[in-house]
Design a protein around this motif. Structure first.
Motif, PDB file in Angstrom:
ATOM      1  N   LYS A 129      48.458  52.460  55.805  1.00 35.15           N
ATOM      2  CA  LYS A 129      48.679  51.249  55.169  1.00 35.15           C
ATOM      3  C   LYS A 129      48.314  50.008  55.667  1.00 35.15           C
ATOM      4  N   MET A 147      55.519  43.588  44.555  1.00 35.02           N
ATOM      5  CA  MET A 147      56.111  44.823  43.826  1.00 35.02           C
ATOM      6  C   MET A 147      55.901  44.665  42.341  1.00 35.02           C
ATOM      7  N   GLN A 193      55.252  52.109  53.425  1.00 33.14           N
ATOM      8  CA  GLN A 193      54.867  52.629  52.290  1.00 33.14           C
ATOM      9  C   GLN A 193      55.530  51.658  51.061  1.00 33.14           C
ATOM     10  N   GLU A 194      54.970  51.888  49.657  1.00 36.27           N
ATOM     11  CA  GLU A 194      55.404  50.986  48.831  1.00 36.27           C
ATOM     12  C   GLU A 194      56.748  51.072  48.498  1.00 36.27           C
TER      13      GLU A 194
END
Length: 693
Positions: free
Chosen positions: A133, A292, A663-664
């Motif tokens: 990431k 997001m 992480q997303e």
């Protein structure tokens, strides 16, 4: 009681903490210049070696940048909380240096090429999730920093970045100066009819500190808000409202000396130009590249949908206040400085409860120990206060967070993180409440684990006389909110600095842990140990608790549309080219669409909107509502399974708090909740009726 230990027993390496008492304003610029030079030489040596490896690229650069960050962090923080002319001058002189370094790093073509090569290498496949990431974020950020631009455009981009940094600082300075500049001196106590004793005591103490008789009120929220809520004198409310709503504008009391209008216009023009240079249609689109939300249309649709669901109920809320003021006080029409006052009267009539009735039940130490008890039950933690730590002000406290492996084990092995707590408003301190990083969790160059340290800052009234600091319930919620950010930073298990804690977390998801923790302020089971009368220790009486909970969603739809007004104004403003970005016109248009109260024409809210002009929320203020959907839905799992269910708490800890930005956010949310988020819990928690929806 909060356990206290002497500095000698601390698990935190206190020698590695900032020496606030030793900050020398004369040497700041030279020290920061040296640290930047070291960072640049590290970059050049990495590039020269042409070694495409994670160790050579990420670890070496992260170490140098972390050293710079640990030098700059206490300087920037101190300038926010105990500013002085000398410190501000040195701080502001460093901003162009830091901006230039950031641009140099982001536009370094050879460095970018090495990162791209690492991303495409065999080694990349062997990296863990967090390491991958960091590499992916770096490649993305090179593009967003203009690495692919030609020389002339790169130079322009760099100049824009530097100018924006200066403008942000100037906006913040003007706002602080305009706020400090206003002092309302009242000598006759009769002019303060309606004000609670706590507000008068604080105002008397403020007058004493200025060597004045009577009472002094300022535009700091703990001083301003009680006047607007309780002062029977309409003239006093009007004077305070006008001063507050025209701060840092051409209309303020210094004849526009601290006017932010030009700064706003220049900022918007430069942001748009920067976005255009990088090929984005608008700054709003540029802003979403790291968020997001997937598109501007999605953000606008989300906000307008919430507005459509909330406005009918907000209109009813407003009509109820107006009808109440007419029937009970023969008040035919309400002015801007009347709404808060009559709303509070209506709330007291409907629920027989006020913030001032509740305040004695929320003394500082009881609230803090209760907060610690909540997170301890949720995440199996122990929090201990360390005495004798060097801080920037005598009222600042220092704490450590430990895993609760045993009641008396406060060793380095159980240490999760540490934090400074600075609760009280004072002169030369930036308004509002915030959490910031002092130090990030990471494995350093020598292989040692660096534990995270946070700053937690609020602006509440200090103790008055022999009474402890007594908080309103709203202030308790604010403290929980900031502590939610704090534990996101401190409880991370990620040891790669770029995605550790709040780092690398999409801006529209970063409010999830903070808003999530607020929920426990409303739970009777938690309130039993968060509250206790400052004189008797008795818990909040059941009748007061029932009234407080009944009043929780009083005018919640009006509050909802107010936040949507700010969010839509911010986002729509950043969608426009500068020639169309008439700030007041955009704000008026948004208010026409979603607001139920229209402020007077002299109101200059935008001139003090630091979140978007001096903070990180430009084209991102919508993040509060976006993340509130996540936090409400996440909390609904606790409602189903028990608000102190240890397994549910462990799931939130391991899936959200410990993962940082590795992480997303949607992946992490689904891992915790088992599905994607739903808006239903937010509407339910806000008391927005299904009929209105």
């Amino acid at each position: 009681m909060i356990k206290q230990i002497p500095a000698g027993d601390a698990a935190t390496d206190l020698h590695a903490l900032p020496k606030f008492s030793k900050i020398d304003t004369k040497s700041i610029v030279s020290e920061v210049s040296k640290a930047i030079a070291h960072c640049k030489s590290t970059v050049e040596s990495v590039v020269e070696s042409a070694d495409v490896s994670y160790t050579n690229l990420v670890e070496k650069l992260e170490q140098a940048d972390d050293e710079l960050s640990q030098l700059w962090s206490p300087i920037g923080h101190t300038n926010s909380v105990v500013s002085s002319d000398e410190l501000r001058s040195a701080h502001d002189e460093c901003l162009p240096l830091l901006s230039e370094y950031s641009t140099y790093l982001g536009q370094h073509e050879k460095l970018c090429a090495l990162y791209q090569a690492l991303q495409e290498s065999d080694e990349y496949a062997q990296l863990d999730t967090a390491q991958k990431k960091v590499v992916d974020n770096a490649v993305r950020d090179f593009k967003l920093s203009g690495v692919a631009l030609d020389v002339e455009k790169k130079q322009r981009f760099a100049k824009i970045r530097s100018e924006l940094s200066d403008l942000s600082s100037s906006f913040s300075n003007n706002l602080m100066d305009a706020t400090l500049n206003f002092v309302k001196h009242v000598e006759d106590e009769a002019d303060l009819a309606g004000l609670p004793e706590s507000a008068k005591d604080a105002a008397a103490q403020a007058a004493e500190q200025k060597e004045l008789s009577g009472y002094v009120f300022t535009l700091d929220i703990p001083s301003y808000l009680p006047v607007m809520m309780y002062a029977d004198s309409e003239a006093l409310r009007e004077e305070m409202y006008i001063a507050y709503s025209t701060r840092a504008s051409e209309l303020d009391t210094k004849n526009g000396k601290f006017d932010n209008t030009d700064i706003i216009n220049k900022t918007l023009a430069l942001r748009y130009e920067m976005a255009q240079l990088l090929g984005f249609d608008s700054y709003a689109d540029y802003s979403l590249a790291t968020k997001m939300a997937e598109s501007s249309e999605q953000v606008i649709g989300f906000l307008e949908d919430l507005a459509a669901r909330s406005k009918p109920q907000a209109q009813k809320d407003l009509e109820e206040i107006e009808a109440f003021a007419k029937s009970e006080y023969n008040k035919d029409s309400l002015k801007a400085w009347d709404y808060t006052y009559y709303s509070e009267k209506l709330k007291q009539q409907k629920y027989a409860v006020s913030d001032e009735q509740l305040r004695p039940y929320f003394p500082e130490d009881k609230v803090i120990s209760g907060l610690f008890e909540v997170v301890s039950r949720l995440y199996s933690l122990r929090i201990v206060e360390v005495e004798g730590v060097d801080t920037w002000h005598e009222n600042v406290r220092f704490f450590e967070i430990h895993d609760a492996q045993s009641n008396d084990d406060f060793s380095k092995e159980t240490l999760r993180g540490s934090f400074y707590l600075d609760l009280y408003a004072r002169a030369k301190k930036r308004g509002g409440a915030w959490m910031d990083e002092c130090r990030v969790k990471r494995t350093n160059a020598s292989g040692k684990l660096q534990t995270p340290v946070a700053y937690l800052t609020c602006n509440f009234n200090a103790p008055v006389g022999d009474k402890p600091a007594l908080f309103t319930h709203d202030e308790v919620v604010t403290l929980f909110h900031e502590f939610g950010h704090g534990i996101h930073h401190m409880l991370t298990k990620v040891t790669v600095g770029g995605v550790s804690g709040i780092n690398g977390v999409a801006w529209d998801a970063v409010e999830l842990p903070s808003q999530f923790l607020e929920n426990w302020c409303w739970e009777p089971e938690a309130l039993r140990f968060i509250s206790g009368h400052f004189e008797t220790g008795e818990p909040l009486p059941q009748d007061l608790l029932d009234k407080m909970l009944a009043a929780k969603n009083f005018q919640s739809a009006m509050q909802m549309v107010r936040q949507l007004e700010f969010s839509l104004f911010d986002f729509k403003l950043h969608q426009l080219p500068p020639e169309q970005a008439d700030v007041q016109a955009v704000l008026n248009e948004v208010r026409e669409q979603v607001s139920v109260i229209k402020p007077p024409s002299f109101n200059r809210f935008q001139n003090s909107f630091g979140h978007i002009f001096a903070g990180g929320y430009a084209a991102g203020y919508y993040s509060y509502k976006w993340a509130e959907v996540l936090s409400s839905d996440a909390f609904s799992r606790f409602e189903d399974e028990g608000i102190f269910n240890p397994d549910t708490g462990k799931s939130f800890l391991s899936n959200i708090l410990e993962k940082g930005g590795s992480q997303e956010p949607m992946e992490l949310f689904v891992a915790f909740r088992g599905r994607e988020p739903s808006i239903d819990a937010l509407l339910r928690h806000s008391g927005i009726s299904s009929e209105a929806a």
